[in-house]
Design an enzyme around this catalytic site. Structure first.
Site, PDB file in Angstrom:
ATOM      1  N   LYS A  71      56.796  19.556 -47.202  1.00 25.16           N
ATOM      2  CA  LYS A  71      55.913  19.988 -46.116  1.00 25.16           C
ATOM      3  C   LYS A  71      55.782  21.505 -46.081  1.00 25.16           C
ATOM      4  O   LYS A  71      54.691  22.036 -45.951  1.00 25.16           O
ATOM      5  CB  LYS A  71      56.456  19.480 -44.773  1.00 25.16           C
ATOM      6  CG  LYS A  71      55.634  19.909 -43.564  1.00 25.16           C
ATOM      7  CD  LYS A  71      54.263  19.271 -43.571  1.00 25.16           C
ATOM      8  CE  LYS A  71      53.407  19.693 -42.400  1.00 25.16           C
ATOM      9  NZ  LYS A  71      51.981  19.403 -42.660  1.00 25.16           N
ATOM     10  N   GLU A  79      46.739  14.276 -53.199  1.00 25.27           N
ATOM     11  CA  GLU A  79      48.140  14.395 -52.784  1.00 25.27           C
ATOM     12  C   GLU A  79      48.697  13.134 -52.164  1.00 25.27           C
ATOM     13  O   GLU A  79      49.890  12.870 -52.290  1.00 25.27           O
ATOM     14  CB  GLU A  79      48.382  15.626 -51.908  1.00 25.27           C
ATOM     15  CG  GLU A  79      47.795  15.610 -50.537  1.00 25.27           C
ATOM     16  CD  GLU A  79      48.134  16.874 -49.755  1.00 25.27           C
ATOM     17  OE1 GLU A  79      49.157  17.518 -50.010  1.00 25.27           O
ATOM     18  OE2 GLU A  79      47.352  17.216 -48.853  1.00 25.27           O
ATOM     19  N   HIS A  95      27.491  23.453 -64.928  1.00 23.67           N
ATOM     20  CA  HIS A  95      28.049  24.385 -65.913  1.00 23.67           C
ATOM     21  C   HIS A  95      29.241  23.790 -66.663  1.00 23.67           C
ATOM     22  O   HIS A  95      30.056  24.530 -67.197  1.00 23.67           O
ATOM     23  CB  HIS A  95      28.433  25.704 -65.227  1.00 23.67           C
ATOM     24  CG  HIS A  95      27.252  26.408 -64.639  1.00 23.67           C
ATOM     25  ND1 HIS A  95      26.307  27.043 -65.412  1.00 23.67           N
ATOM     26  CD2 HIS A  95      26.834  26.516 -63.359  1.00 23.67           C
ATOM     27  CE1 HIS A  95      25.367  27.539 -64.627  1.00 23.67           C
ATOM     28  NE2 HIS A  95      25.664  27.233 -63.371  1.00 23.67           N
ATOM     29  N   CYS A 124      63.937  21.611 -48.626  1.00 18.68           N
ATOM     30  CA  CYS A 124      65.221  21.130 -48.128  1.00 18.68           C
ATOM     31  C   CYS A 124      65.307  21.255 -46.605  1.00 18.68           C
ATOM     32  O   CYS A 124      64.720  22.147 -46.006  1.00 18.68           O
ATOM     33  CB  CYS A 124      66.344  21.951 -48.731  1.00 18.68           C
ATOM     34  SG  CYS A 124      66.291  21.976 -50.512  1.00 18.68           S
ATOM     35  N   ARG A 177      59.834  17.003 -44.407  1.00 15.05           N
ATOM     36  CA  ARG A 177      59.790  18.228 -45.206  1.00 15.05           C
ATOM     37  C   ARG A 177      59.734  17.932 -46.700  1.00 15.05           C
ATOM     38  O   ARG A 177      59.420  18.806 -47.496  1.00 15.05           O
ATOM     39  CB  ARG A 177      61.034  19.090 -44.903  1.00 15.05           C
ATOM     40  CG  ARG A 177      61.094  19.535 -43.474  1.00 15.05           C
ATOM     41  CD  ARG A 177      62.426  20.183 -43.160  1.00 15.05           C
ATOM     42  NE  ARG A 177      62.614  21.447 -43.838  1.00 15.05           N
ATOM     43  CZ  ARG A 177      62.150  22.606 -43.402  1.00 15.05           C
ATOM     44  NH1 ARG A 177      61.461  22.653 -42.282  1.00 15.05           N
ATOM     45  NH2 ARG A 177      62.379  23.718 -44.066  1.00 15.05           N
ATOM     46  N   TRP A 210      65.258  18.921 -51.838  1.00 11.54           N
ATOM     47  CA  TRP A 210      64.042  18.846 -52.651  1.00 11.54           C
ATOM     48  C   TRP A 210      64.383  19.625 -53.914  1.00 11.54           C
ATOM     49  O   TRP A 210      64.558  20.839 -53.883  1.00 11.54           O
ATOM     50  CB  TRP A 210      62.882  19.482 -51.893  1.00 11.54           C
ATOM     51  CG  TRP A 210      61.558  19.305 -52.540  1.00 11.54           C
ATOM     52  CD1 TRP A 210      60.730  18.218 -52.438  1.00 11.54           C
ATOM     53  CD2 TRP A 210      60.865  20.259 -53.367  1.00 11.54           C
ATOM     54  NE1 TRP A 210      59.575  18.435 -53.154  1.00 11.54           N
ATOM     55  CE2 TRP A 210      59.637  19.673 -53.742  1.00 11.54           C
ATOM     56  CE3 TRP A 210      61.160  21.539 -53.840  1.00 11.54           C
ATOM     57  CZ2 TRP A 210      58.702  20.318 -54.549  1.00 11.54           C
ATOM     58  CZ3 TRP A 210      60.239  22.183 -54.652  1.00 11.54           C
ATOM     59  CH2 TRP A 210      59.032  21.570 -54.994  1.00 11.54           C
ATOM     60  N   ASN A 260      69.322  25.866 -48.353  1.00  8.48           N
ATOM     61  CA  ASN A 260      67.883  25.765 -48.586  1.00  8.48           C
ATOM     62  C   ASN A 260      67.440  27.118 -49.127  1.00  8.48           C
ATOM     63  O   ASN A 260      67.723  28.139 -48.520  1.00  8.48           O
ATOM     64  CB  ASN A 260      67.175  25.453 -47.252  1.00  8.48           C
ATOM     65  CG  ASN A 260      65.659  25.482 -47.379  1.00  8.48           C
ATOM     66  OD1 ASN A 260      65.119  25.497 -48.481  1.00  8.48           O
ATOM     67  ND2 ASN A 260      64.979  25.469 -46.247  1.00  8.48           N
ATOM     68  N   GLY A 261      66.797  27.120 -50.304  1.00 10.05           N
ATOM     69  CA  GLY A 261      66.355  28.383 -50.898  1.00 10.05           C
ATOM     70  C   GLY A 261      66.691  28.404 -52.380  1.00 10.05           C
ATOM     71  O   GLY A 261      66.992  27.359 -52.967  1.00 10.05           O
ATOM     72  N   LYS A 270      43.241  16.269 -50.429  1.00  6.25           N
ATOM     73  CA  LYS A 270      43.810  15.170 -49.633  1.00  6.25           C
ATOM     74  C   LYS A 270      43.921  13.909 -50.479  1.00  6.25           C
ATOM     75  O   LYS A 270      44.934  13.227 -50.452  1.00  6.25           O
ATOM     76  CB  LYS A 270      42.946  14.853 -48.398  1.00  6.25           C
ATOM     77  CG  LYS A 270      43.026  15.802 -47.260  1.00  6.25           C
ATOM     78  CD  LYS A 270      44.303  15.757 -46.447  1.00  6.25           C
ATOM     79  CE  LYS A 270      45.330  16.729 -46.915  1.00  6.25           C
ATOM     80  NZ  LYS A 270      45.206  18.109 -46.571  1.00  6.25           N
ATOM     81  N   GLU A 328      39.026  20.572 -50.020  1.00  8.01           N
ATOM     82  CA  GLU A 328      40.031  19.955 -49.150  1.00  8.01           C
ATOM     83  C   GLU A 328      40.006  18.421 -49.294  1.00  8.01           C
ATOM     84  O   GLU A 328      41.065  17.782 -49.333  1.00  8.01           O
ATOM     85  CB  GLU A 328      39.781  20.382 -47.699  1.00  8.01           C
ATOM     86  CG  GLU A 328      40.695  19.767 -46.658  1.00  8.01           C
ATOM     87  CD  GLU A 328      42.179  20.068 -46.871  1.00  8.01           C
ATOM     88  OE1 GLU A 328      42.523  20.915 -47.699  1.00  8.01           O
ATOM     89  OE2 GLU A 328      42.991  19.397 -46.192  1.00  8.01           O
TER      90      GLU A 328
HETATM   91  O1  M6R Z   1      52.476  25.743 -43.998  1.00  5.37           O
HETATM   92  P1  M6R Z   1      51.337  26.250 -44.824  1.00  5.37           P
HETATM   93  O2  M6R Z   1      50.036  26.089 -44.147  1.00  5.37           O
HETATM   94  O3  M6R Z   1      51.549  27.640 -45.313  1.00  5.37           O
HETATM   95  O4  M6R Z   1      51.317  25.294 -46.093  1.00  5.37           O
HETATM   96  C1  M6R Z   1      50.433  25.521 -47.138  1.00  5.37           C
HETATM   97  C2  M6R Z   1      50.416  24.366 -48.091  1.00  5.37           C
HETATM   98  O5  M6R Z   1      51.685  24.153 -48.628  1.00  5.37           O
HETATM   99  C3  M6R Z   1      49.931  23.065 -47.432  1.00  5.37           C
HETATM  100  O6  M6R Z   1      48.689  23.214 -46.843  1.00  5.37           O
HETATM  101  C4  M6R Z   1      49.875  21.935 -48.488  1.00  5.37           C
HETATM  102  O7  M6R Z   1      48.886  22.202 -49.432  1.00  5.37           O
HETATM  103  C5  M6R Z   1      49.656  20.579 -47.830  1.00  5.37           C
HETATM  104  N1  M6R Z   1      50.384  19.598 -48.562  1.00  5.37           N
HETATM  105  C6  M6R Z   1      48.241  20.171 -47.781  1.00  5.37           C
HETATM  106  O8  M6R Z   1      48.063  18.916 -47.264  1.00  5.37           O
END
Ligand code: M6R
Length: 606
Positions: A601, A489, A505, A2, A27, A74, A100-101, A486, A482
């Site tokens: 985010k 997501e 395995h 949020c 965000r 969110w 937010n929370g 990417k 990674e």
């Molecule tokens: O702000 P942070 O680095 O702690 O965030 C960690 C993850 O939430 C963040 O890397 C998330 O996985 C991204 N969407 C990756 O692209």
């Protein structure tokens, strides 16, 4: 997660709230709303969906109101619909609130409030806050006391902004484990979850801390300790980055802009951290801090992958035992810390709830915590014993790209620095790596446009594929993870990252001609081992996209050459290649690249 914006000043509030909310869109959200005091009552306008829908509803409402609150939600408790969108009010519409929370004891509080006649209109945990404050006003009369009393009843995390119908121009706010900061303008005050929301108006900010309660109006502000009710002095900080850093600058998406910023990010990260004459690492931020014998790295998502990557460097160069944990697992482990342990919390935002919880757990056990953060003044930065800033500038795209590059650069410097302090790296190794590192931005700058073209070709070839494997060994195993993250997501394609040797395995059973494998194997000591895994995939009629460097003589189904770089710098070329492939695939499939569905985010709830 949020986003909150609040404004009190002399200008019409609606456009300011809308602009602030748009700058918080990154965000992640699924509904949005605003509230402002107008003609003696509170107007609340909210809607499920994207910002343009809220904007349409607000058209023609450019009225004389000069203070109000806004929110992007969110969804956590309750569907992303209009009823659950913020702001929420009490029954008499005497106040409106954004949050937010998560209010963990909301069910108990709701029952208690219902017994006292409060009627609830949403499924959210947030709504208890507006009724609770209203109940506080009934009991306590004074708004300050009512707010502080209400917050005393609450368990969980919150950043809130509240306006009252009978007090136009005044914004109340409070924070507990969710980010919130004030922007101080000329005769106008802002409040937000993040700096870009008001950076076009002011660079003077006050970071709020947990347990603080704020009253602000155009002419001034006052921060109180919510528990003791006493006023508190706060420091005003000056933001030194430009609002343009948080704009697209001609790129179609923030993600692409941020991928292309990586050469500059490496340069910025090195600033002040290299002795130019000796080609040695300087890290004033960690000077005087004992070098740990064991390092426990705690992080989530992409930052976790950076931690996995760095583990190899700390082991090779600094001779340090390293454990890397996903923060949401770390926080519930039964850990035995040793005297020379250190916890390293890696986080771009510095607000990730699980990482913050891991950090607090370590601190409670008297273990020193080093924070590696991008966002200056963030919770992790403030709660760590020492902080190393990655200096990457604002990262707006939900998919993290340049942040990982900056984390890798900082971690590499730290591993070299600790290696020298422990006497486990010799001077010539450090000099060689530093010399290559200084040249790296130029190499990447020159290769990125070609990489993007290759990614586009490759996407045309594999645009129908619905599953991908990503394999690698050693450092490259973390990059494989990674690459897969990417792709899934932002393009919503199923992708799995695996350590190459683990493939046989089990996962190899999935291989068929429609299940391509991306192999990350730049020429290094482990590449020959990975080649045998490639052969195993090819033998089962799987297609192999081999991401390698020219000196490795092998061919998969498709060969993608990145620049030849010394270990471990090849990773800095692998990373943008993987990012660009995911990016181009998402563009091809027409997904929302910068704000992928269901994602936020910065994940400020558990
Ligand atoms: O702000 P942070 O680095 O702690 O965030 C960690 C993850 O939430 C963040 O890397 C998330 O996985 C991204 N969407 C990756 O692209």
């Amino acid at each position: 997660m949020c986003g909150i914006i609040a404004y009190s000043g002399h200008r019409p509030v609606v456009p300011i709230l809308l602009d602030g909310l748009k700058r918080l869109e990154y965000r992640g959200y699924d509904s949005a709303g605003v509230a402002y005091a107008h003609k003696g009552s509170l107007a609340v306008v909210k809607q499920a969906g994207k910002m343009h829908q809220l904007e349409e509803m607000l058209e023609g409402r450019q009225n004389g109101a000069t203070s109000g609150i806004g929110h992007t939600r969110w969804a956590t408790h309750g569907l992303p619909n209009r009823n659950n969108a913020h702001p929420h009010t009490d029954n008499g519409k005497g106040l409106a609130l954004v949050h937010n929370g998560i209010i963990e004891n909301h069910q108990t509080l709701k029952t208690w409030l219902e017994d006292r006649g409060h009627r609830f209109t949403s499924e959210t945990d947030t709504e208890v806050l507006s009724h609770l404050i209203s109940q506080g006003c009934l009991q306590k009369k004074e708004k300050f006391e009512a707010l502080a009393w209400a917050l005393d009843q609450v368990e969980g995390s919150y950043a809130i902004a509240v306006i009252f119908q009978d007090e136009p121009g005044v914004i109340w706010a409070a924070r507990q484990s969710s980010p919130l900061l004030m922007g101080l303008g000329e005769g106008e005050m802002f409040l937000s979850s993040d700096i870009p929301a008001f950076l076009s108006a002011t660079r003077d900010v006050v970071y709020l801390d947990d347990g603080e309660l704020v009253r602000m109006e155009p002419g001034g502000w006052q921060v109180f300790d919510s528990g003791s009710r006493n006023p508190k002095a706060k420091e005003v900080s000056r933001i030194d980055w430009d609002i343009r850093a948080a704009e697209k600058g001609g790129y179609p998406h923030f993600m692409l802009k941020e991928i292309f910023e990586q050469p500059g990010v490496i340069q910025d990260c090195l600033k002040g951290r290299i002795d130019q004459d000796k080609a040695q690492v300087l890290l004033p931020e960690v000077e005087g801090l004992p070098v740990p014998e064991r390092l426990r790295i705690v992080a989530c998502g992409t930052s976790y992958h950076a931690g996995l990557w760095a583990k190899h460097l700390f082991e090779h160069w600094s001779d340090i035992d390293v454990e890397v944990d996903i923060a949401s697992e770390f926080r519930y482990r039964k850990l035995r810390f040793r005297p020379n342990d250190m916890t390293l919390a890696i986080t771009q935002s510095g607000e990730t709830a699980d990482t913050l919880a891991g950090l607090r757990m370590a601190r409670e056990s008297q273990v020193p915590v080093l924070g590696l953060c991008n966002v200056v003044g963030s919770s992790v930065a403030r709660e760590s014993d020492r902080v190393l800033y990655t200096q990457a500038g604002p990262e707006i795209s939900v998919a993290s790209t340049k942040a990982m590059c900056s984390q890798m650069t900082s971690l590499l410097l730290l591993a070299l620095y600790w290696g020298r302090r422990r006497g486990t790296t010799d001077e010539s190794l450090e000099r060689t790596v530093v010399t290559h590192l200084r040249a790296l931005p130029g190499v990447l700058e020159a290769s990125l446009p070609g990489m993007q073209r290759t990614a586009q070709d490759l996407v045309q070839r594999y645009r129908e594929s619905r599953h991908f494997f990503y394999l690698g060994r050693g450092l490259n195993a973390s990059l494989a993870l990674e690459g897969a993250l990417k792709l899934k997501e932002i393009s919503y394609i199923h992708a799995e990252g695996y350590a190459a040797g683990e493939m046989k395995h089990g996962p190899i059973a999935l291989i068929d001609p429609a299940f391509p494998t991306f192999v990350v194997a730049p020429a290094d000591d482990l590449a020959p081992k990975t080649l045998s895994n490639i052969k195993e995939v090819l033998a089962r009629k799987g297609e192999v996209i081999l991401l390698s460097s020219p000196s490795l003589k092998f061919f998969g189904t498709y060969r993608w050459d990145i620049p030849e770089l010394v270990w471990p710098l090849s990773s800095f070329a692998v990373l943008p290649a993987l990012q660009l492939f995911a990016y181009e695939m998402a563009v091809e499939l027409g997904t929302d690249v910068d704000q992928p569905r269901n994602l936020a985010k910065s994940v400020t709830v558990e």
